[in-house]
Design a protein around this motif. Structure first.
Motif, PDB file in Angstrom:
ATOM      1  N   LEU A 241       0.806  -1.202  -0.002  1.00 55.67           N
ATOM      2  CA  LEU A 241       0.036  -0.076   0.092  1.00 55.67           C
ATOM      3  C   LEU A 241       0.918   1.228   0.116  1.00 55.67           C
ATOM      4  CD1 LEU A 241      -2.568  -1.261   2.680  1.00 55.67           C
ATOM      5  CD2 LEU A 241      -2.937  -0.950   0.213  1.00 55.67           C
ATOM      6  N   ASP A 246      -2.992   4.074   4.749  1.00 52.89           N
ATOM      7  CA  ASP A 246      -3.682   3.056   3.821  1.00 52.89           C
ATOM      8  C   ASP A 246      -3.492   1.474   4.518  1.00 52.89           C
ATOM      9  OD1 ASP A 246      -4.957   4.573   1.744  1.00 52.89           O
ATOM     10  OD2 ASP A 246      -2.724   4.792   0.901  1.00 52.89           O
ATOM     11  N   TYR A 250      -6.659  -0.588   5.687  1.00 47.59           N
ATOM     12  CA  TYR A 250      -6.629  -1.812   5.188  1.00 47.59           C
ATOM     13  C   TYR A 250      -7.265  -2.884   6.147  1.00 47.59           C
ATOM     14  CZ  TYR A 250      -5.603  -6.279   3.306  1.00 47.59           C
ATOM     15  OH  TYR A 250      -5.670  -7.786   2.886  1.00 47.59           O
ATOM     16  N   GLN A 254     -10.897  -4.651   6.168  1.00 48.49           N
ATOM     17  CA  GLN A 254     -10.751  -6.103   5.984  1.00 48.49           C
ATOM     18  C   GLN A 254     -11.581  -6.821   7.231  1.00 48.49           C
ATOM     19  OE1 GLN A 254      -9.742  -8.265   3.676  1.00 48.49           O
ATOM     20  NE2 GLN A 254      -9.730  -6.330   2.593  1.00 48.49           N
TER      21      GLN A 254
END
Length: 266
Positions: A241, A246, A250, A254
């Motif tokens: 990333l 980020d 993530y 997720q």
């Protein structure tokens, strides 16, 4: 003859080096102290060391590894308790997560412990009571050592973590703590979040410490490699990333928001 052989005891220098290796902090003061945590009725005697802004408690004077430790870096106050007719010196440390009572065998010793603790946590020598010339000299030496240690620590963190970062602002959940300290933060402050971004143990990259509450709390650690212009999360399938923010996003995405960035409440 006929007497059992005594087990050889480690030499004082060997014990000192082993403790230094385990704690990684400079020794400022040591001696016997009794400690009582909130909710406990009885004091327990420990061989105690003040290293940096940590108190390490040993069950025995010659034990190389501590049995308990106490982070006093966020000390709010240290209050003496004057017990009539008692030769002991007792004082209370007020910390964000509770109180700890400490007791020394005599008043002079207790005052010394309290003053040294205030010196390293507040980075100033207490002026409420007169000090002996020898004590004042030692306190000044400890104060200078602790100031230099903090400067070195801050410079080391900023150099290793920002040297080639493609972003200028760290995520709010970044904390310059060790793996164990991150785990303790998440366990003690569950309302603040469940994901911490921290330096990796090699101080060259980063790591994520996440606390999953799936029935029983489960702690996991993930390495985040700094590639200079991007960051790679070491999972079964590597994810790359562009920024640390980020990376944090993530994990949140997720887990469908089950993981939340850890931000201390002010």
């Amino acid at each position: 003859r006929g007497q059992p052989e005594e087990k050889p005891q480690p030499a004082p220098r060997q014990i000192f080096h082993e403790r230094q290796r385990i704690t990684g902090l400079p020794l400022y003061l040591q001696g016997y102290l009794s400690a009582r945590h909130s909710g406990c009725q009885e004091f327990r005697v420990y061989w105690t060391e003040l290293r940096g802004t940590m108190l390490f408690f040993y069950d025995d004077k010659k034990a190389p590894k501590y049995s308990q430790k106490l982070d006093i870096s966020s000390l709010i106050s240290a209050t003496s308790l004057h017990l009539d007719g008692s030769s002991f010196a007792q004082f209370t440390l007020m910390l964000p997560n509770g109180e700890v009572e400490l007791k020394a065998n005599d008043r002079e010793c207790g005052k010394e412990w309290k003053d040294f603790i205030l010196t390293v946590t507040k980075l100033s020598i207490p002026s409420d009571e007169p000090l002996l010339p020898g004590q004042l000299t030692r306190m000044h030496e400890v104060l200078e050592k602790e100031k230099k240690r903090r400067i070195t620590l801050n410079n080391s963190c900023s150099t290793s973590l920002k040297r080639s970062s493609p972003q200028t602002t760290m995520p709010a959940c970044f904390h310059a703590v060790s793996r164990q300290e991150a785990a303790e933060l998440l366990a003690k402050n569950t309302s603040c979040g469940s994901l911490i971004l921290r330096p990796s143990s090699d101080s060259k990259s980063y790591a994520i410490t996440a606390r999953y509450d799936l029935g029983d709390p489960c702690l996991k650690h993930y390495r985040v490699l700094d590639k200079g212009t991007s960051y790679s999360i070491e999972l079964e399938r590597r994810v790359t990333l562009p920024s640390l923010q980020d990376v944090v996003n993530y994990f949140v995405t997720q887990t469908q928001g089950n993981l939340k960035p850890f931000v201390m409440q002010t």
